[in-house]
Design a protein around this motif. Structure first.
Motif, mmCIF file in Angstrom:
data_model
loop_
_atom_site.group_PDB
_atom_site.id
_atom_site.type_symbol
_atom_site.label_atom_id
_atom_site.label_comp_id
_atom_site.label_asym_id
_atom_site.label_seq_id
_atom_site.Cartn_x
_atom_site.Cartn_y
_atom_site.Cartn_z
ATOM 1 N N ASN A 199 1.144 -1.210 0.036
ATOM 2 C CA ASN A 199 -0.233 -0.073 0.082
ATOM 3 C C ASN A 199 1.167 1.169 -0.144
ATOM 4 O OD1 ASN A 199 -2.605 -1.216 0.454
ATOM 5 N ND2 ASN A 199 -2.303 -1.645 2.481
ATOM 6 N N GLY A 200 2.400 1.119 0.932
ATOM 7 C CA GLY A 200 2.661 2.285 0.702
ATOM 8 C C GLY A 200 3.324 2.186 -0.674
ATOM 9 N N LEU A 207 3.740 5.301 -5.139
ATOM 10 C CA LEU A 207 3.816 5.645 -6.969
ATOM 11 C C LEU A 207 3.071 6.565 -7.174
ATOM 12 C CD1 LEU A 207 3.588 1.881 -7.997
ATOM 13 C CD2 LEU A 207 5.684 3.135 -8.577
ATOM 14 N N LYS A 208 1.711 6.817 -6.778
ATOM 15 C CA LYS A 208 1.188 8.343 -7.573
ATOM 16 C C LYS A 208 1.611 9.749 -7.309
ATOM 17 C CE LYS A 208 -3.917 8.965 -5.793
ATOM 18 N NZ LYS A 208 -5.326 9.172 -5.218
ATOM 19 N N GLY A 209 2.472 9.340 -5.915
ATOM 20 C CA GLY A 209 3.073 10.734 -5.528
ATOM 21 C C GLY A 209 3.895 10.976 -6.429
ATOM 22 N N LYS A 239 1.185 9.656 2.387
ATOM 23 C CA LYS A 239 0.535 8.550 3.196
ATOM 24 C C LYS A 239 2.063 7.005 2.809
ATOM 25 C CE LYS A 239 -2.230 5.243 2.585
ATOM 26 N NZ LYS A 239 -4.072 5.553 4.132
ATOM 27 N N ALA A 240 2.648 7.581 2.143
ATOM 28 C CA ALA A 240 3.911 6.064 1.741
ATOM 29 C C ALA A 240 4.587 6.627 3.067
ATOM 30 C CB ALA A 240 4.126 6.688 0.853
ATOM 31 N N LYS A 289 13.030 7.944 0.720
ATOM 32 C CA LYS A 289 12.075 8.298 -0.794
ATOM 33 C C LYS A 289 11.467 9.262 -0.589
ATOM 34 C CE LYS A 289 12.212 4.627 -2.769
ATOM 35 N NZ LYS A 289 11.948 3.741 -4.305
ATOM 36 N N SER A 290 10.164 8.395 0.598
ATOM 37 C CA SER A 290 8.917 9.857 0.174
ATOM 38 C C SER A 290 9.352 11.343 1.286
ATOM 39 C CB SER A 290 8.101 8.913 1.346
ATOM 40 O OG SER A 290 7.852 7.921 0.899
#
Length: 743
Positions: free
Chosen positions: A44-45, A50-52, A107-108, A141-142
């Motif tokens: 999920n993270g 990837l969405k970010g 979220k990640a 990375k987030s």
């Protein structure tokens, strides 16, 4: 339930509970937490991460007019967070409700923290969950993409120190180097990347993508240190693997741009050609590579082939969103081949392209302005420069190119104002000079002309309405959109009508009185009622125009003075700012013919003397030289003509004059105005050829204004404004005169 079944269920529950423990180093425990981490929390993270990334790519817009960023992200330096956080520090205060509005990267990060806090199996200093290093990398990375580089470094360092044999160790080192680059620690990043590359070169089984990332990061680091050759070297290495197609295309494009900046045109063309022909590269890089290839092509026979290729790309409907850049570059090529008309056509098409941006428009408007300027069509050039200033964004407002355009346009704005003054005042004065019969004939002809134009416009609108009805009648009865005969039900007729409307009226906002270009005038003002109460259009009434002609002598005199001043200023602007001798002569010679002010003869003669001297017109040059020497032998202008090879003033003497000016200025500040004027008059013989003459002249005028009448004050100011019109003092004197005229 039988006893055996209960035993089995109980045993399964005990096994599950036992395996949930993070303190037991057993196969079941390790497997359970690894699988749960990888396929539940981290999955999920990573999806949020990837969405970010996708959002960043959508928001980021490359400016192909400048060197592209190697890493396509625009960070706001003012919001960089340097606070050191422990895992989960951001997320341990609130519950599920508070975390609903998290960004994808937040979220990640939350999921990475949850994986670490819930599933870490650190037993006796060793991590037994093989997925925790992935969680820390995701955490770093987030944080990197949310501009929290120091907290990101903490996460990366934790992986490197605690998981030296992890398969993600090399990638983590690259990310740590990138974080250091963002923090301005380029040297540290270069050192660590060099060590990493040495290890990678010795390792036989290594993922090619890791090397590609390392080379790219090294190029980023050297770019920050302005070591251009090193940037070239590592970009070349980064483009050999072609693992990440997007990044490889970007690296090649930046490499070509760097070659172009270094004036290595052959190398630049080779790189851009290779990129343009690459089928794996994204379209935006391929098309832009074609444009850059054209930019780096010299204006010789090769440019014909490149122009043909540009036109081929323009005709390809798949390239519609690149038409603005393609049309512009085609215009540049045509201009280079001395086809200004064709070039202007391409530039205008570039401006009209559907997919466009304001920065691209500034270049097209600038090219059109420069072309008009070279043709000495200064009014048109000014309108194009105005367009540049209207579309440029604040982001590029202080760019050197824009500042230069702003300065150039400032002079053109002044020029347009003076040209309009001459044109308008000449028109009015021409009407004033006419006899009553001549005025009547002139305006009757004008009224007939506007009546005919209005009738033609009305007929056009009527034809459009009939055209729409005819199309509406032929619409399909099965279509709800085209049902009936009304004009607006037919799309084709509607589009035709819209085009014709814009042709006649231009683009008008949706508002009241849209027909008026000047909204301060109401439509009712264009009509009046006659004796019978019938409304009459005042535009067709002869008295409307005859009554507007000025008859007051003072008004007419002011119009003449305004016109003459504008002619003088135009002469100086064309002579000194635009170096256009022909137009300078035209305005100054005309002023000499129409002016009755004797004070203007000397400055006009001197400026014409200079212009004709530059042109090499000996006869005219001597004519104005003799006027100055014979009629004004004691003036500064005459002294300059007599001694053209003598240095104006020695530096020492100039310093003495400056000190004298300060003394006189102090007298002025102490309200000793008459004494200041006397000092200036006594010192005037020592001021020959000094650059400070305009300052003394203005100071004298200001002092006179303090103790003499207004008319004397204005005369002194007029002398300064006319004699030293191009200096700051002359302009200041003119401003004061304008203020005095208003009072």
């Amino acid at each position: 339930m039988k006893k055996g079944g209960k035993i089995i269920v109980f045993s399964v529950l005990v096994a599950i509970v036992y395996s949930c423990s993070v303190k037991k180093d057993a196969f079941l425990n390790r497997s359970y937490h690894a699988v749960t981490t990888k396929y539940n929390v981290l999955f999920n993270g990573e999806q949020a991460y990837l969405k970010g990334l996708e959002e960043i790519q959508e928001k980021h817009e490359d400016n192909f007019w400048k060197r592209l960023q190697i890493e396509p992200i625009t960070f706001d330096e003012s919001t960089i967070d340097t606070k050191v956080l422990t895992p989960g520090a951001d997320f341990n205060a609130g519950g599920e409700e508070e975390n609903k509005n998290l960004t994808p990267f937040e979220k990640a990060e939350e999921k990475a923290v949850k994986a670490i806090q819930t599933h870490s199996m650190n037993i006796n200093g060793y991590e037994k969950n093989s997925q925790i290093d992935d969680a820390y990398l995701l955490l770093g990375k987030s944080r990197y993409y949310t501009q929290r580089f120091i907290p990101a470094l903490e996460a990366f360092n934790y992986v490197i120190v605690n998981y030296p044999k992890a398969n993600l160790n090399y990638e983590t080192r690259i990310w740590r180097a990138k974080a250091n680059i963002r923090l301005g620690n380029e040297k540290r990043a270069i050192q660590t990347l060099r060590l990493l590359l040495d290890v990678l070169d010795e390792t036989e089984k290594i993922d090619k993508s890791t090397k590609e990332q390392a080379y790219t990061a090294m190029a980023m680091a050297y770019e920050q240190t302005d070591t251009i050759q090193k940037v070239v070297d590592y970009l070349k290495l980064a483009t050999t693997t072609n693992y990440n197609k997007e990044q490889t295309a970007r690296n090649m494009f930046v490499l070509g741009q760097v070659y172009s900046e270094l004036d290595r045109k052959d190398s630049a063309r080779m790189v851009f050609k290779k990129l343009a022909e690459s089928r794996k590269a994204p379209d935006r890089f391929r098309i832009r590579a074609e444009i850059e290839y054209a930019k780096n092509t010299p204006n010789d026979s090769a440019s014909i082939v490149v122009l043909a290729r540009m036109n081929k790309l323009i005709k390809n409907t798949d390239n519609r969103k690149f038409l603005n850049a393609l049309y512009y570059q085609a215009g540049v090529l045509e201009e280079g081949r001395n086809n200004p008309e064709k070039a202007a056509e391409y530039y205008k098409k570039s401006l009209q392209a559907k997919h466009n941006n304001n920065y691209q428009k500034t270049y097209a408007y600038e090219r059109l302005a420069d072309m008009a300027f070279e043709k000495e069509d200064y009014l048109l050039a000014g309108s194009y420069y105005d367009s540049v200033m209207q579309v440029v964004s604040k982001e590029f407002d202080q760019e050197k190119r824009i500042r230069k355009i702003r300065r150039k346009n400032k002079g053109l704005i002044t020029l347009r104002q003076y040209e309009e003054t001459v044109k308008n005042n000449d028109s009015i004065l021409q009407l004033v000079a006419m006899t009553p019969d001549e005025r009547t004939v002139f305006f009757e002809s004008y009224i007939e002309k506007i009546k005919k134009e209005d009738e033609e416009k009305q007929q056009q609108l009527l034809n459009l309405q009939n055209f729409g009805n005819s199309f509406g009648g032929g619409a399909s009865i099965n279509s709800v959109a085209n049902k009936g005969k009304w004009y607006f039900y037919n799309t084709q007729a509607l589009n035709f009508g819209k085009a014709e409307f814009q042709k006649v009226w231009g683009t008008r906002p949706l508002e009241d009185n849209w027909r008026l270009s000047d909204k301060s005038i109401n439509t009712v003002e264009n009509t009046s009622a006659n004796a019978e109460g019938t409304k009459v259009n005042t535009r067709y009434e002869l008295s409307t125009y005859l009554d507007a002609i000025p008859t007051d002598e003072q008004v007419i005199t002011n119009l003449v003075l305004e016109r003459n001043d504008a002619l003088y200023q135009l002469g100086l602007i064309y002579k000194e700012q635009f170096i256009n001798h022909a137009l300078a002569i035209k305005n100054l010679e005309r002023l000499r013919e129409v002016s009755t002010d004797d004070k203007l003869e000397l400055p006009i003669s001197y400026h014409l003397y200079q212009v004709y001297k530059e042109q090499g017109d000996i006869a005219k040059f001597n004519e104005y030289k003799n006027i100055i020497l014979q009629k004004y032998p004691e003036t500064t202008f005459a002294q300059i003509i007599k001694n053209p090879d003598v240095k104006l003033v020695a530096e020492k003497k100039e310093d003495e004059i400056l000190n004298k000016y300060k003394e006189v200025y102090y007298l002025y500040k102490e309200n000793k105005f008459e004494e200041a004027v006397n000092e200036i008059d006594n010192f005037s013989s020592s001021l020959q050829n000094s650059n400070l003459i305009p300052k003394f002249a203005l100071l004298k005028a200001l002092a006179i204004g303090k103790y003499q009448d207004k008319e004397t004050y204005k005369k002194e100011l007029e002398f300064v404004a006319v004699s030293y019109a191009t200096t700051e003092e002359g302009k200041k004197a003119k401003e004061i005169i304008e203020q005095l005229n208003k009072t």
